[in-house]
Design an enzyme around this catalytic site. Structure first.
Site, mmCIF file in Angstrom:
data_model
loop_
_atom_site.group_PDB
_atom_site.id
_atom_site.type_symbol
_atom_site.label_atom_id
_atom_site.label_comp_id
_atom_site.label_asym_id
_atom_site.label_seq_id
_atom_site.Cartn_x
_atom_site.Cartn_y
_atom_site.Cartn_z
ATOM 1 N N SER A 157 -33.147 -14.024 -55.588
ATOM 2 C CA SER A 157 -31.693 -14.072 -55.755
ATOM 3 C C SER A 157 -31.259 -14.241 -57.203
ATOM 4 O O SER A 157 -30.072 -14.393 -57.469
ATOM 5 C CB SER A 157 -31.129 -15.212 -54.915
ATOM 6 O OG SER A 157 -31.889 -16.373 -55.144
ATOM 7 N N THR A 164 -28.079 -18.621 -56.104
ATOM 8 C CA THR A 164 -27.764 -18.581 -57.531
ATOM 9 C C THR A 164 -28.277 -19.838 -58.210
ATOM 10 O O THR A 164 -28.276 -20.904 -57.604
ATOM 11 C CB THR A 164 -26.227 -18.559 -57.656
ATOM 12 O OG1 THR A 164 -25.763 -17.348 -57.109
ATOM 13 C CG2 THR A 164 -25.759 -18.718 -59.082
ATOM 14 N N THR A 181 -27.405 -14.899 -61.434
ATOM 15 C CA THR A 181 -27.702 -14.504 -60.052
ATOM 16 C C THR A 181 -27.846 -12.990 -59.913
ATOM 17 O O THR A 181 -27.345 -12.235 -60.749
ATOM 18 C CB THR A 181 -26.541 -14.962 -59.129
ATOM 19 O OG1 THR A 181 -26.899 -14.770 -57.763
ATOM 20 C CG2 THR A 181 -25.263 -14.184 -59.396
ATOM 21 N N ARG A 208 -20.136 -4.619 -56.809
ATOM 22 C CA ARG A 208 -19.561 -5.906 -56.414
ATOM 23 C C ARG A 208 -19.976 -7.004 -57.416
ATOM 24 O O ARG A 208 -21.135 -7.123 -57.785
ATOM 25 C CB ARG A 208 -20.040 -6.277 -55.014
ATOM 26 C CG ARG A 208 -19.482 -7.605 -54.474
ATOM 27 C CD ARG A 208 -20.430 -8.755 -54.711
ATOM 28 N NE ARG A 208 -19.938 -10.019 -54.142
ATOM 29 C CZ ARG A 208 -20.520 -11.191 -54.360
ATOM 30 N NH1 ARG A 208 -21.606 -11.275 -55.105
ATOM 31 N NH2 ARG A 208 -20.018 -12.289 -53.840
ATOM 32 N N ASP A 266 -18.681 -14.711 -58.066
ATOM 33 C CA ASP A 266 -18.084 -15.763 -58.907
ATOM 34 C C ASP A 266 -18.954 -16.118 -60.116
ATOM 35 O O ASP A 266 -18.457 -16.590 -61.137
ATOM 36 C CB ASP A 266 -17.882 -17.029 -58.069
ATOM 37 C CG ASP A 266 -19.196 -17.533 -57.476
ATOM 38 O OD1 ASP A 266 -20.016 -16.687 -57.044
ATOM 39 O OD2 ASP A 266 -19.419 -18.747 -57.440
ATOM 40 N N THR A 321 -22.263 -22.280 -56.071
ATOM 41 C CA THR A 321 -23.163 -21.358 -55.393
ATOM 42 C C THR A 321 -22.568 -21.067 -54.021
ATOM 43 O O THR A 321 -21.782 -21.851 -53.504
ATOM 44 C CB THR A 321 -24.581 -21.966 -55.285
ATOM 45 O OG1 THR A 321 -25.454 -21.036 -54.649
ATOM 46 C CG2 THR A 321 -24.599 -23.271 -54.513
ATOM 47 N N GLY A 322 -22.911 -19.933 -53.459
ATOM 48 C CA GLY A 322 -22.366 -19.593 -52.150
ATOM 49 C C GLY A 322 -21.542 -18.318 -52.213
ATOM 50 O O GLY A 322 -21.719 -17.502 -53.111
HETATM 51 C C1 SD4 Z 1 -22.277 -14.585 -55.449
HETATM 52 N N1 SD4 Z 1 -22.209 -16.963 -55.656
HETATM 53 O O1 SD4 Z 1 -22.669 -13.546 -55.953
HETATM 54 C C2 SD4 Z 1 -23.080 -15.833 -55.700
HETATM 55 C C3 SD4 Z 1 -24.200 -15.873 -54.727
HETATM 56 C C4 SD4 Z 1 -24.846 -17.203 -54.540
HETATM 57 O O2 SD4 Z 1 -26.332 -18.576 -53.697
HETATM 58 O O3 SD4 Z 1 -24.465 -18.186 -55.071
HETATM 59 N N2 SD4 Z 1 -25.826 -17.356 -53.792
HETATM 60 O O4 SD4 Z 1 -21.292 -14.646 -54.714
#
Ligand code: SD4
Length: 338
Positions: A81, A198, A216, A226, A229, A249-250
């Site tokens: 990731s 991330t 990330t 795409r 954040d 993260t997320g």
């Molecule tokens: C995203 N926030 O690209 C990142 C992905 C992520 O843990 O944090 N994954 O939306």
């Protein structure tokens, strides 16, 4: 000496009423006295923190520490990731997002960058060598190549295999970071676990300066182009050297909507602890759409100017790693849903 310093720090804080203890929140019993400190998202933050610590423990700058730190997962082929070995978008391109910010609010970012193992270093160069903050796509790649970065294939055989397994159904259902649920269960989701994580890293150096980095490969099998954040200053990362720093993260879309990391820092400015500041930002996401929130993961991590730290997330399972003069530890974040 350390014990004496720690004791002095603790007693000073206790006598001034600053000795705070909150469940699941990092306890900095010798706040300013015990800097430096580095914290980062997820368990793999531990190895990244160790690299950052090399810099911090030699009186280095927080900015250098966070760059060196996040380069560890960026070049790790087993981390699917971040950076090299990251999972591609749905068309098979590994596209990377990263940003960095220092104690003077200097910042740099790259979005949708392909073929470069260390997007964080390109982001730093954008910050230091251009009058801009963000470079995206082919422009970011050309800038990197012009500055000596090597073009490399970032799609490892393992990541390619996972992508091909995903292609069998090609179900475009982006869900990130929900631990122990169907997206991380190989039997239910061929190719999983794949949709996280991330690395966001925050550091406070010996001079009391804060910096942060976030990098990330984003959401696995996302639409080409795409951007999440992570490379957006204020969303995936924010540093205000007077107050503190935060990262996330997320599901990036939910973080962008509330300018999450900036919100966490502003919550700390209003007097909230790092953990409470993160919780308030999580609350903003959950309250906007409580039904949607049940299937979302977002985690925030914060480090205050005084060395205190904390986190909060929507779903159980978000962890973060801490390295300071007196601990090297992985904490589990508190969550909105249990
Ligand atoms: C995203 N926030 O690209 C990142 C992905 C992520 O843990 O944090 N994954 O939306």
């Amino acid at each position: 000496m350390l014990n004496r310093r720690k004791f002095l720090g603790s007693s000073l804080l206790a006598s001034t009423g600053l000795f705070l203890k909150t469940k699941n929140e990092g306890i900095k019993s010798s706040l300013v006295i015990d800097k430096p400190i580095v914290i980062s998202t997820w368990d793999f933050g531990k190895a990244a923190n160790a690299a950052a610590w090399e810099v911090l423990s030699k009186q280095g700058r927080a900015l250098d520490a966070v760059e060196e730190g996040v380069k560890i997962p960026e070049s790790d082929p087993d981390n699917h990731s971040v950076g090299y070995g990251g999972l591609p978008d749905r068309d098979g391109h590994v596209t990377l997002d990263a940003c960095i910010m220092d104690e003077n609010s200097n910042c740099g970012s790259v979005m949708c960058l392909e073929y470069i193992v260390h997007p964080i270093s390109v982001a730093r160069l954008v910050m230091e060598k251009t009058p801009h903050i963000v470079l995206a796509g082919d422009g970011a790649l050309q800038f990197a190549l012009a500055n000596g970065f090597k073009k490399e294939n970032l799609l490892t055989a393992e990541s390619e295999k996972m992508w091909k397994e995903w292609l069998r159904n090609s179900k475009y259902e982006p869900v990130i970071n929900i631990e122990n649920k169907k997206y991380n269960d190989k039997s239910l989701s061929p190719g999983g676990p794949f949709n996280h994580d991330t690395i966001g890293m925050l550091a406070l150096d010996n001079n009391g300066n804060l910096s942060g980095a976030c990098t990330t490969s984003g959401m696995a099998f996302k639409m080409h182009g795409r951007v999440g954040d992570s490379p957006i200053i204020g969303a995936g990362l924010f540093v205000d050297n007077e107050i503190g720093s935060a990262t996330s993260t997320g599901v990036g879309e939910e973080v962008i909507r509330i300018v999450g990391s900036h919100l966490v820092v502003e919550n700390m400015r209003l007097g909230l602890s790092p953990r409470d500041a993160c919780r308030k930002a999580v609350e903003r996401i959950v309250k906007r759409d409580p039904e949607k929130a049940k299937n979302l993961q977002v985690g925030f991590l914060a480090l205050k100017k005084d060395g205190s730290f904390g986190a909060f997330c929507i779903q159980k399972g978000f962890t973060y790693a801490v390295r300071s003069t007196h601990e090297e530890k992985i904490y589990e974040s508190e969550s909105w849903f249990s």
